[in-house]
Motif scaffolding. Structure first.
Motif, short mmCIF file in Angstrom:
data_model
loop_
_atom_site.label_atom_id
_atom_site.label_comp_id
_atom_site.label_asym_id
_atom_site.label_seq_id
_atom_site.Cartn_x
_atom_site.Cartn_y
_atom_site.Cartn_z
N GLN A 393 7.25 -9.03 -7.58
CA GLN A 393 7.15 -10.24 -8.41
C GLN A 393 7.51 -11.44 -7.53
O GLN A 393 8.68 -11.64 -7.17
CB GLN A 393 8.10 -10.15 -9.60
N ASP A 395 7.01 -14.82 -8.27
CA ASP A 395 7.69 -15.74 -9.17
C ASP A 395 7.32 -15.35 -10.59
O ASP A 395 6.71 -14.29 -10.82
CB ASP A 395 7.36 -17.20 -8.85
N GLU A 396 7.64 -16.18 -11.55
CA GLU A 396 7.43 -15.83 -12.96
C GLU A 396 5.97 -15.56 -13.29
O GLU A 396 5.65 -14.77 -14.18
CB GLU A 396 7.96 -16.94 -13.87
N SER A 397 5.06 -16.19 -12.57
CA SER A 397 3.64 -16.06 -12.91
C SER A 397 2.81 -15.37 -11.84
O SER A 397 1.60 -15.19 -12.01
CB SER A 397 3.05 -17.45 -13.17
N THR A 398 3.43 -14.97 -10.72
CA THR A 398 2.67 -14.44 -9.59
C THR A 398 3.19 -13.06 -9.19
O THR A 398 4.39 -12.88 -8.99
CB THR A 398 2.73 -15.38 -8.38
N GLN A 427 -0.94 -1.96 -9.17
CA GLN A 427 -1.43 -3.30 -9.51
C GLN A 427 -2.60 -3.71 -8.60
O GLN A 427 -3.48 -4.45 -9.02
CB GLN A 427 -0.31 -4.33 -9.40
#
Length: 525
Positions: A393, A395-398, A427
């Motif tokens: 992860q 960041d929160e969106s990537t 993924q």
């Protein structure tokens, strides 16, 4: 007015009643004390390191209140033991504090506690050795009324490695080195120091006790010889930095109990109470950029993460080769790989708070004749015994992905007290794995048949057995030998047993080899 009169009447009765009592008239002790035990064994301690606190209960079984004229240590002020009698230290501020007590009162049919601690300087003892039995006695009263209780402690001399303090404070200095590979020294939050050239070989002559992280400098090699014993204080470990190497060179032992040639890495609390307590120390951290690390015939126990290896998944040689080793009782992961490359043979991992083995952010992993089990029962665990993924992860969106170049498990056991005991979390597009001739625990109708769990596809699954009892001897006690009734018995391929012809106990593998790190035996009841 009536309330006031009532108060004076009650107060007068109390005074009269107290004046008639003789309960607080104490008689001298007559040597008839009783003790919960006649010897207090303070478990093994290291030189100049304080022990745990032990207790002794003393009873007055008589119907009289007594006073014990003296309670003292036979060695007097020179004793390395310290006493606390029912919360008091005796002669506070004097040389006799914790050594000598006078007129200790003990009510009829009552008891008191004596608490005992020690910190022993082995250099001050008459015989200097790696181990020394230190004794003393607690003396109660004297003359014909004297009674005593023995105190016994085994003291080990050791090599101590600890960082410097920050100035005049009691806080250790942190390690500073190039963390991100940009050529600049970075500050870290890891307490520790770099080993100097005289400390880069750990022998078996004395145990090693490490405070903070013992760091291997760039380009250097830390060698730990067969039979060495390494103990870590809380939040401590070994850190192997850029272009540095760790070689743990244990050897096969003739005594499976003593493991005289095994390298043992564990916490510095030697009491039996701490023998199997997870999370007592940090980890063996094979930092991004360290190279050619090897671990052979080692037992790693009671850490937070047994081995943390990261980076170098594109290197020609493996980041870590681990063989003939055991990793137990880790509060988080047994082995945690991050975008790295690991080869493992004859390795047993068990009892981990999360996963026993996690290969994360892709990488390369090859495990042959390994037992990857998890019978953790200290708390709920989120992950299975074996976890593979190819992402992190950012960041929160990537989410960032990295190829799982290969993950091969040959003649292995993957099992535990949960279900399923392996998860393949993909993924990205490049996710390569294969289980061959393994005993696996996986019974989940929601996942079976979905991506990565098509067990009939021999590209990924070949000649495996599912959900049959491995018949471990005592998995909750880390006795992972398998019996003749094991589902792993005889299911291995000779293609891989020829690669690893002897099991973890140096027993020759059969013509029809078993899966896992051990050949099956007739288990004792």
């Amino acid at each position: 007015m009536k309330r006031l009169l009532y108060f004076f009447i009650c107060f007068g009765l109390l005074i009269f009643w107290s004046s008639c009592r003789n309960d607080f008239e104490f008689s001298p002790s007559t040597g008839n004390l009783e003790f919960a035990r006649d010897t207090v064994y303070l478990d093994t301690v290291f030189n100049n390191i304080g022990s745990s606190t032990y207790n002794l209960k003393v009873y007055n079984r008589s119907d009289e209140d007594i006073v014990i004229p003296t309670i003292q240590l036979e060695r007097g002020n020179g004793s390395f033991y310290r006493l606390n009698v029912d919360g008091g230290t005796g002669n506070e501020g004097s040389p006799e504090e914790g050594k000598f007590f006078e007129n200790v009162e003990l009510l009829a049919n009552d008891s008191l506690f004596i608490f005992v601690e020690t910190t022993i300087d082995i250099a001050a003892l008459p015989t200097l050795d790696n181990e020394f039995l230190y004794t003393d006695r607690i003396l109660f009263d004297g003359g014909s009324n004297q009674q005593d209780v023995d105190l016994v402690t085994l003291v080990r001399d050791a090599v101590f490695i600890y960082p410097d303090f920050q100035g005049t404070s009691t806080v250790f200095e942190n390690l500073n080195f190039d963390v991100d590979g940009d050529g600049m020294v970075d500050e870290t939050s890891l307490p520790g120091r770099f080993l100097d050239n005289t400390e880069l070989t750990f022998t078996n002559e004395k145990p090693y006790v490490i405070y903070g992280y013992a760091a291997v400098p760039e380009g250097e090699t830390l060698t730990i010889e067969a039979g060495a014993r390494v103990h870590f204080h809380a939040d401590s470990g070994i850190l192997v930095t850029n272009n540095a190497t760790l070689n743990i060179n244990g050897a096969a032992s003739t005594d499976p109990q003593l493991l005289e040639n095994e390298v043992i890495l564990e916490g510095d609390r030697l009491e039996p109470l701490f023998e199997d307590v997870p999370g007592q120390w940090g980890t063996i951290y094979l930092f991004n950029g360290s190279v050619n690390n090897t671990i052979n015939h080692a037992t790693i126990k009671n850490a937070t993460i047994g081995v943390l290896a990261e980076g170098n998944d594109d290197a020609v040689t493996d980041k870590l080769t681990i063989t003939n080793s055991q990793i137990y009782n880790t509060s988080s992961f047994g082995i945690l790989g991050r975008a790295t490359s690991i080869t493992a043979e004859n390795v047993v991992i068990n009892n981990s708070g999360q996963s026993s083995f996690a290969g994360t952010v892709g990488g390369k992993y090859n495990f042959t004749h390994c037992t990857i089990a998890n019978y953790w029962n200290n708390s709920f665990r989120q992950f299975p015994a074996l976890l593979l993924n190819d992402f992190t992860q950012v960041d929160e969106s990537t989410i960032g992905t990295n190829p799982l170049v290969e993950a091969n498990f040959n003649n292995c056991i993957v099992y535990g007290n949960d279900n399923p005991e392996f998860i393949l979390d993909q993924q990205g597009d490049d996710f390569n794995f294969k289980f061959t001739n393994c005993l696996l625990r996986f019974d989940n109708s929601n996942l079976e048949g979905t991506t990565n769990y098509v067990f009939s596809d021999d590209t990924y699954y070949d000649s495996n057995i599912f959900n049959e009892d491995p018949d471990f001897k005592a998995p909750f006690d880390n006795l992972m030998n398998i019996g003749e009734d094991s589902g792993a018995n005889g299911i291995g391929s000779t293609l891989f047993s020829m690669q690893v012809p002897f099991d973890l106990l140096n027993t020759s593998r059969a013509a029809t080899p078993d899966a896992g790190a051990y050949e099956s035996v007739i288990l004792d009841d």
